[in-house]
Design an enzyme around this catalytic site. Sequence first.
Site, PDB file in Angstrom:
ATOM      1  CG  ASP A 157       4.888   2.777   7.358  1.00 48.72           C
ATOM      2  OD1 ASP A 157       4.022   3.175   6.543  1.00 48.72           O
ATOM      3  OD2 ASP A 157       4.601   2.080   8.346  1.00 48.72           O
ATOM      4  CG  HIS A 158       4.147  -0.329   4.245  1.00 48.67           C
ATOM      5  ND1 HIS A 158       4.149  -1.663   4.570  1.00 48.67           N
ATOM      6  CD2 HIS A 158       3.779   0.328   5.368  1.00 48.67           C
ATOM      7  CE1 HIS A 158       3.763  -1.803   5.846  1.00 48.67           C
ATOM      8  NE2 HIS A 158       3.529  -0.610   6.342  1.00 48.67           N
ATOM      9  CG  HIS A 203      -0.382   0.088   2.537  1.00 50.72           C
ATOM     10  ND1 HIS A 203       0.548  -0.814   3.024  1.00 50.72           N
ATOM     11  CD2 HIS A 203      -0.572   0.988   3.545  1.00 50.72           C
ATOM     12  CE1 HIS A 203       0.879  -0.481   4.263  1.00 50.72           C
ATOM     13  NE2 HIS A 203       0.224   0.612   4.598  1.00 50.72           N
ATOM     14  CG  HIS A 247      -4.134  -0.184   6.479  1.00 51.42           C
ATOM     15  ND1 HIS A 247      -4.163  -0.051   7.844  1.00 51.42           N
ATOM     16  CD2 HIS A 247      -3.061   0.555   6.057  1.00 51.42           C
ATOM     17  CE1 HIS A 247      -3.153   0.722   8.232  1.00 51.42           C
ATOM     18  NE2 HIS A 247      -2.478   1.104   7.165  1.00 51.42           N
ATOM     19  CG  HIS A 305      -0.133   4.444   4.772  1.00 54.94           C
ATOM     20  ND1 HIS A 305      -0.962   3.677   5.558  1.00 54.94           N
ATOM     21  CD2 HIS A 305      -0.849   5.560   4.439  1.00 54.94           C
ATOM     22  CE1 HIS A 305      -2.135   4.293   5.697  1.00 54.94           C
ATOM     23  NE2 HIS A 305      -2.091   5.421   5.029  1.00 54.94           N
ATOM     24  CG  ASP A 350       0.531  -1.563   7.670  1.00 55.83           C
ATOM     25  OD1 ASP A 350       1.478  -2.341   7.579  1.00 55.83           O
ATOM     26  OD2 ASP A 350       0.704  -0.344   7.848  1.00 55.83           O
ATOM     27  CG  HIS A 401       3.595  -2.592  10.805  1.00 59.34           C
ATOM     28  ND1 HIS A 401       2.648  -1.784  11.389  1.00 59.34           N
ATOM     29  CD2 HIS A 401       4.026  -1.918   9.726  1.00 59.34           C
ATOM     30  CE1 HIS A 401       2.504  -0.679  10.660  1.00 59.34           C
ATOM     31  NE2 HIS A 401       3.333  -0.738   9.655  1.00 59.34           N
TER      32      HIS A 401
END
Lengths: 301, 301
Positions: A64-65, A60, A140, A62, A210, A268
Site C-alpha cells: 500500500d506504499h 517502506h 514498523h 509494503h 507507517d 492511514h
Amino acid sequence: MKLTILGCHSATPRWDAHPTAQVLEVKGHLFLIDCGEGTQVQLRRCKVKFARIKHIFISHLHGDHFFGLIGLISTFRLLGRDADLHVYGPKGIKEAIVLQLKLGKSWTNFSLFFHELDSKEPQLLFDDDKVSVTTIPLKHRIYTNGFLFREKPNERKLDINAVREANVSMTYYNKIKQGHDVLNEAGRLIKNEAVTFNPEPSKSYAFCSDTMYAPEIIPQIKNVTLLYHEATFLEEHAHLCELTMHSTAKQAASIASEASVKTLLLGHYSGRYGNYEFFRREAQTVFENVALAEDGKSFDI
Amino acid sequence: MKLTILGCHSATPRWDAHPTAQVLEVKGHLFLIDCGEGTQVQLRRCKVKFARIKHIFISHLHGDHFFGLIGLISTFRLLGRDADLHVYGPKGIKEAIVLQLKLGKSWTNFSLFFHELDSKEPQLLFDDDKVSVTTIPLKHRIYTNGFLFREKPNERKLDINAVREANVSMTYYNKIKQGHDVLNEAGRLIKNEAVTFNPEPSKSYAFCSDTMYAPEIIPQIKNVTLLYHEATFLEEHAHLCELTMHSTAKQAASIASEASVKTLLLGHYSGRYGNYEFFRREAQTVFENVALAEDGKSFDI
C-alpha cells in the site's frame, strides 16, 4: 509548501479509498512521497504534471506504499520522459522495479537512479540551496523511514528606505539579503539589522508512516510546521497496534505534543472505522491543532 | 458464459480508462483474465466476489496486463483467504510476484501455484468435466498467449414422453443423457436419438490480446462463440501496428471473418481516439457482428 494527499488509507485500495501517496510542492520542487497502487490515476485526478516529479521517496516496501511505483515509471516511459528520475527507498526496491521492466522488455529512455537505504540513523537524502530531505527512522514490521522536508532559511528582507538612507550601493543588496554587514559609500560599516527585516520563517514537513509509537523521533521532528503521523487505529483497538506495529490517533497526538509541532495531520486510517472524525476527537484530547488527511485534499503549510 | 470487462484500454491507467482485465464466468468457475493496475478496485466496482477467483490467466508481462496482480494477491492475503490460487502466465511471473511478497515480508496464508509458460504451441492449462482452457500463441513484442475457454459438450436432453413410452427404466436416464443407447424393460435396444433432444450447443470464448495480425491462430479459434480481439489502432495508423506489434480494427475483423466466429468483441483501444464507434464501423466493413468492449460492461455469451 503545499501538500496534496493522493491517498491516505491503509491496506487495500478501494474506489473511494486510496493507499498512501502524497505530493509535496516546495520552492519549485515536486516531491512524491510513497506510491500505492493507483497513484498515477490519483496524480491525474489531482492534475499534477507528471514531468515535474523528479524525486520519489518510498517509506517502506509494503504494497500500500509502493505497488504503484512500477506503473508510474512505466507511464513516464510511455509519455517519452527524458528527465532523470531519482527513487529513494529501502534496499530491494531497485531489484523489484528493474526485474519488472526487464520482464516487459520495457527499459526506460530516461535515467533512473535508485538510492537504496538501509541505515537506521537519519540520513541526508537531498540537499540544495532551497530545501533538504532527511530520513526519519521509524518502527514498523519491516525497515521503514519517514522523511523530513526542511526549507533552507529564507533571505532577509531589504528595508528599502533604510538602505537608501544609509547610502549603501545597490551592488551590495544581495549581500545584505544574505545577512552580511556592509560598508556604505562613505566607508562606514552598516549593521545588517539596521537595513533589513526578519525573513519569512522557513517551513518544515515531517512524514511519518507507517510506525508504532516511537518517541525517539521527537528530537528530530521538534517544532516542525506540519507533522503527518499515521493513525491506523483508535485507542479501543490499541492492542492491534502492538501486533501490527501501527499507532493510535492518541499516540500520534502525543508525539505531536511532545515535539511541539504546529499542526498534526492524521491519516492511514484502518477501513474498519466509518467516521474519521473519531480520529480527530481522540487526538484532540492530547493536542489541539489536528487536521485529517483526505484523498484529493491539499494543505498549505 | 458471462464475460465482464473490468478494463479494455491500452497503455496507462486513467480514472475513466482501465487497462486490460476481464472476468469470465463459466459453469461455476470464475476465471480472471489479465490483471492491469487497479484491477482489484474494478473487481469491487463490478461486485465480483474475490473468493470465487481461483484461476488467473496472464497473457504477457507488459504492465497494462499484469501490474495489478501483486496488489490483488496481497489483498487476498489481507482478507484471510485460505483457498488455493493458480496463476498461469509467462516464465518470470513467479519471480516478480514472489520477490515483492518477500520484500514486504508478506507471505500468503493460502497456497499460491504458478504455472509458468514458455511453449510456442497451444497448451492445455485447465481441464475438468465442465470446461477446458488452452493457450493461443500470439505475436507480440514479448512472449504472449491468448486463451481459449471451451465448455465441454452439454448433456443430451431427455424426451420424457418418448422415454416413458419406450418403457426404459429410470436408472438408465443418466446414461441416456450422456448419449448411450440402452435396453428397455423388455430387453429391446432403444436408440439414443429416439428418446433425446440435441443438447444446448456448448459455448467458447477466445481472448486474443495483445497481438499483431496473426492468421495462424484461425484454425484454433474456428467457430468460437465470442472472439475478443485487440484493436489498438484504426487503419489510418496501420504503420504503428508493425512497430508496436498490435492490430487494427479491420485486421481483427478479418481474423473474425476467416475464423467464422459468431461475435467479435473489440478492445485495447489506443487513447488517441475519442470515439470508439470508429472501431466498430471500420471492423464492420469486413465482419458484421461486432461489439465494443467497455469498462464495467458484461456480455452474455
